[in-house]
Motif scaffolding. Sequence first.
Motif, mmCIF file in Angstrom:
data_model
loop_
_atom_site.group_PDB
_atom_site.id
_atom_site.type_symbol
_atom_site.label_atom_id
_atom_site.label_comp_id
_atom_site.label_asym_id
_atom_site.label_seq_id
_atom_site.Cartn_x
_atom_site.Cartn_y
_atom_site.Cartn_z
ATOM 1 N N ALA A 185 0.837 -1.204 0.000
ATOM 2 C CA ALA A 185 0.000 0.000 0.000
ATOM 3 C C ALA A 185 0.874 1.257 0.000
ATOM 4 C CB ALA A 185 -0.914 0.000 1.216
ATOM 5 N N ARG B 194 1.304 6.007 -7.276
ATOM 6 C CA ARG B 194 0.078 6.661 -7.739
ATOM 7 C C ARG B 194 0.251 8.180 -7.724
ATOM 8 N NH1 ARG B 194 -4.879 8.402 -6.130
ATOM 9 N NH2 ARG B 194 -6.649 7.639 -7.356
ATOM 10 N N LEU C 34 -13.716 10.414 2.952
ATOM 11 C CA LEU C 34 -13.699 9.284 2.009
ATOM 12 C C LEU C 34 -13.497 7.970 2.744
ATOM 13 C CD1 LEU C 34 -11.686 10.044 -1.246
ATOM 14 C CD2 LEU C 34 -13.896 8.965 -1.059
ATOM 15 N N ASN C 35 -12.560 7.971 3.684
ATOM 16 C CA ASN C 35 -12.301 6.758 4.476
ATOM 17 C C ASN C 35 -13.551 6.322 5.209
ATOM 18 O OD1 ASN C 35 -9.676 5.702 4.171
ATOM 19 N ND2 ASN C 35 -8.838 7.526 5.134
ATOM 20 N N TYR D 103 -9.020 3.909 -7.290
ATOM 21 C CA TYR D 103 -7.681 4.027 -6.691
ATOM 22 C C TYR D 103 -6.654 3.348 -7.605
ATOM 23 C CZ TYR D 103 -3.622 3.624 -3.731
ATOM 24 O OH TYR D 103 -2.332 3.704 -3.270
ATOM 25 N N TYR D 104 -6.915 2.045 -7.893
ATOM 26 C CA TYR D 104 -5.966 1.332 -8.754
ATOM 27 C C TYR D 104 -6.161 1.665 -10.227
ATOM 28 C CZ TYR D 104 -4.435 -1.424 -4.748
ATOM 29 O OH TYR D 104 -3.904 -1.811 -3.549
ATOM 30 N N TYR E 288 -11.566 -9.678 -11.029
ATOM 31 C CA TYR E 288 -11.068 -10.069 -9.704
ATOM 32 C C TYR E 288 -12.100 -9.939 -8.592
ATOM 33 C CZ TYR E 288 -9.430 -5.108 -9.144
ATOM 34 O OH TYR E 288 -9.326 -3.759 -9.062
ATOM 35 N N LEU F 208 -8.093 10.243 -2.547
ATOM 36 C CA LEU F 208 -8.080 8.771 -2.641
ATOM 37 C C LEU F 208 -6.699 8.206 -2.298
ATOM 38 C CD1 LEU F 208 -10.196 8.047 -5.825
ATOM 39 C CD2 LEU F 208 -10.502 6.928 -3.642
ATOM 40 N N ASN F 209 -5.673 9.033 -2.497
ATOM 41 C CA ASN F 209 -4.314 8.572 -2.181
ATOM 42 C C ASN F 209 -4.088 8.438 -0.673
ATOM 43 O OD1 ASN F 209 -2.475 7.755 -4.087
ATOM 44 N ND2 ASN F 209 -1.024 9.359 -3.538
ATOM 45 N N MET F 210 -5.084 8.893 0.092
ATOM 46 C CA MET F 210 -4.926 8.796 1.549
ATOM 47 C C MET F 210 -5.892 7.770 2.159
ATOM 48 S SD MET F 210 -4.187 12.694 2.675
ATOM 49 C CE MET F 210 -4.582 13.738 1.313
ATOM 50 N N ILE F 211 -6.375 6.890 1.314
ATOM 51 C CA ILE F 211 -7.250 5.812 1.822
ATOM 52 C C ILE F 211 -6.446 4.924 2.768
ATOM 53 C CG2 ILE F 211 -8.508 3.714 1.150
ATOM 54 C CD1 ILE F 211 -9.225 5.007 -1.434
ATOM 55 N N ASP F 212 -7.118 4.403 3.780
ATOM 56 C CA ASP F 212 -6.426 3.539 4.749
ATOM 57 C C ASP F 212 -5.863 2.283 4.078
ATOM 58 O OD1 ASP F 212 -7.008 5.335 6.661
ATOM 59 O OD2 ASP F 212 -8.748 4.257 7.466
ATOM 60 N N ASP F 213 -4.700 1.887 4.568
ATOM 61 C CA ASP F 213 -3.974 0.781 3.942
ATOM 62 C C ASP F 213 -4.740 -0.542 3.962
ATOM 63 O OD1 ASP F 213 -2.031 2.602 3.555
ATOM 64 O OD2 ASP F 213 -0.512 1.680 4.854
ATOM 65 N N ASP F 214 -5.490 -0.791 5.043
ATOM 66 C CA ASP F 214 -6.164 -2.091 5.137
ATOM 67 C C ASP F 214 -7.178 -2.274 4.013
ATOM 68 O OD1 ASP F 214 -7.595 -0.038 6.492
ATOM 69 O OD2 ASP F 214 -8.943 -1.557 7.321
ATOM 70 N N MET F 215 -7.851 -1.165 3.630
ATOM 71 C CA MET F 215 -8.824 -1.265 2.540
ATOM 72 C C MET F 215 -8.112 -1.483 1.203
ATOM 73 S SD MET F 215 -11.906 1.353 3.443
ATOM 74 C CE MET F 215 -10.984 2.849 3.796
ATOM 75 N N LEU F 216 -6.958 -0.859 1.060
ATOM 76 C CA LEU F 216 -6.174 -1.049 -0.174
ATOM 77 C C LEU F 216 -5.635 -2.472 -0.253
ATOM 78 C CD1 LEU F 216 -4.071 2.251 -0.333
ATOM 79 C CD2 LEU F 216 -6.200 1.739 -1.499
ATOM 80 N N ASP F 217 -5.197 -2.971 0.907
ATOM 81 C CA ASP F 217 -4.642 -4.336 0.935
ATOM 82 C C ASP F 217 -5.682 -5.376 0.534
ATOM 83 O OD1 ASP F 217 -2.082 -3.720 1.533
ATOM 84 O OD2 ASP F 217 -2.270 -3.963 3.701
ATOM 85 N N GLU F 218 -6.912 -5.112 0.943
ATOM 86 C CA GLU F 218 -7.984 -6.047 0.623
ATOM 87 C C GLU F 218 -8.116 -6.192 -0.900
ATOM 88 O OE1 GLU F 218 -11.416 -5.209 3.034
ATOM 89 O OE2 GLU F 218 -12.667 -6.447 1.742
ATOM 90 N N VAL F 219 -8.092 -5.047 -1.589
ATOM 91 C CA VAL F 219 -8.205 -5.088 -3.053
ATOM 92 C C VAL F 219 -6.910 -5.617 -3.675
ATOM 93 C CG1 VAL F 219 -8.706 -3.700 -5.113
ATOM 94 C CG2 VAL F 219 -9.837 -3.173 -2.966
ATOM 95 N N TYR F 220 -5.783 -5.271 -3.049
ATOM 96 C CA TYR F 220 -4.491 -5.770 -3.556
ATOM 97 C C TYR F 220 -4.489 -7.309 -3.556
ATOM 98 C CZ TYR F 220 0.475 -7.001 -3.445
ATOM 99 O OH TYR F 220 1.699 -7.579 -3.698
ATOM 100 N N LEU G 39 -7.103 -9.233 -3.657
ATOM 101 C CA LEU G 39 -8.026 -9.694 -4.703
ATOM 102 C C LEU G 39 -7.338 -9.680 -6.064
ATOM 103 C CD1 LEU G 39 -11.474 -7.969 -4.016
ATOM 104 C CD2 LEU G 39 -11.011 -10.395 -4.052
ATOM 105 N N ARG G 40 -6.592 -8.604 -6.331
ATOM 106 C CA ARG G 40 -5.916 -8.476 -7.621
ATOM 107 C C ARG G 40 -4.865 -9.570 -7.791
ATOM 108 N NH1 ARG G 40 -3.062 -3.662 -8.585
ATOM 109 N NH2 ARG G 40 -4.002 -2.967 -10.499
#
Lengths: 186, 190
Positions: A68, A75, A125-126, A145-146, A156, B10-22, B24-25
């Motif tokens: 992350a 990003r 947003l969070n 985001y991605y 996926y 969006l670049n400041m979204i919490d890491d745990d939510m990003l990891d979840e999608v990571y 999945l990817r």
Amino acid sequence: MQDETIVQLYFERNEDAIKETQIKYDKYLTKIAYNILSDYDDSRESVNDTYLAAWNSIPPHKPISLSAYLGKITRRLSIDIFRKRNRDKRKASQYSVSLSELEECIPGYETPEMQLENMELAEMLNKFLRELPKDARNVFIGRYYYLDSIRDVAGYCGMTEGKVKSLLFRTRCKLRDYLKKEGIMI
Amino acid sequence: MNSEMLHDALNMIDDDMLDEVYNLRCRKKKYRFITNIISAAACVCLILICVSLPHLFNSTDYVGDTLSDSASQNTYGTYADGADYDTFGDIGAAKEYPTLIVEIEKWQDNGFTAKIYKTVDYENLEIGENIEVKFNGDILVKETDENGYSYEKRMPTRKEFPNGSIAEIEVTRFADNIVYTSMIGKCEGS
């Protein structure tokens, strides 16, 4: 190699840290950059800058999730490259020249107020994303985001493209209402 | 506020939510790899089935070591699976359907009238009973040669099975004294 070990290498100022990061995350970071820039050379530049930024920022930062952390750097750098590239393209017209000249009158590109506003927006947003159902949240993050294509997101997340589109539409509407309610005008 | 600001936020979204999608990817790639293997395996299986289907079909035929018994005109043989089977006159009934031996009396459109000559493994009819035989659209004609049996998908002709000849038929359906058959073959010595 485990993320903790890689981070440890950064802390030891061992240059293998970059090599190991590259082995593990190069493809992932390039994909993020390419989704923004649609140009391989620019993407490579962005990813290489990411490694440098990671080297310079760890320590003092000790990321819990290295993927992350690196993803966010890539990003941000890619979006910066994208904006710069678009500004350069616009420079051809006199209007753009005047815009860039007038930009000099603005005290700073990002004022502390703007930074604060950004932080507040990120917090909202969070909160908004946490309240969303898991599926909708993953789809939203995947797409915005991605910056993955709808087809990839559908792949996926195990959904049809139609479902992804409708989920995104509903989430965008919810977000608009939420931000309005919080006093932010879009 | 514009969409660029939203992207910055969006670049400041919490890491745990990003990891979840990571995760999945990443899983997607593994999943794709597995599904590709499964698809390839399924294709191979399908091809194998298609290739072996005619052989499987033939293997259910009578492939026995035929021993003629002149006294009773009965022969004894085995199926490919080794099961003993008692047939009449080297007829080699197909295993899936019961078999009748009939004496053809008179040809009609798409069949003939006949008299039961022998009930091999079909118990609903008795010897001497008159029946009508109708051919199914996909009827097979059993050809016999020195190598054994083979089946040809075509309509049988009067010339092959003249009135008064003995034939074996498979009973695929029996209704209103009409036997519907999908296989007909000559009986040896008929």
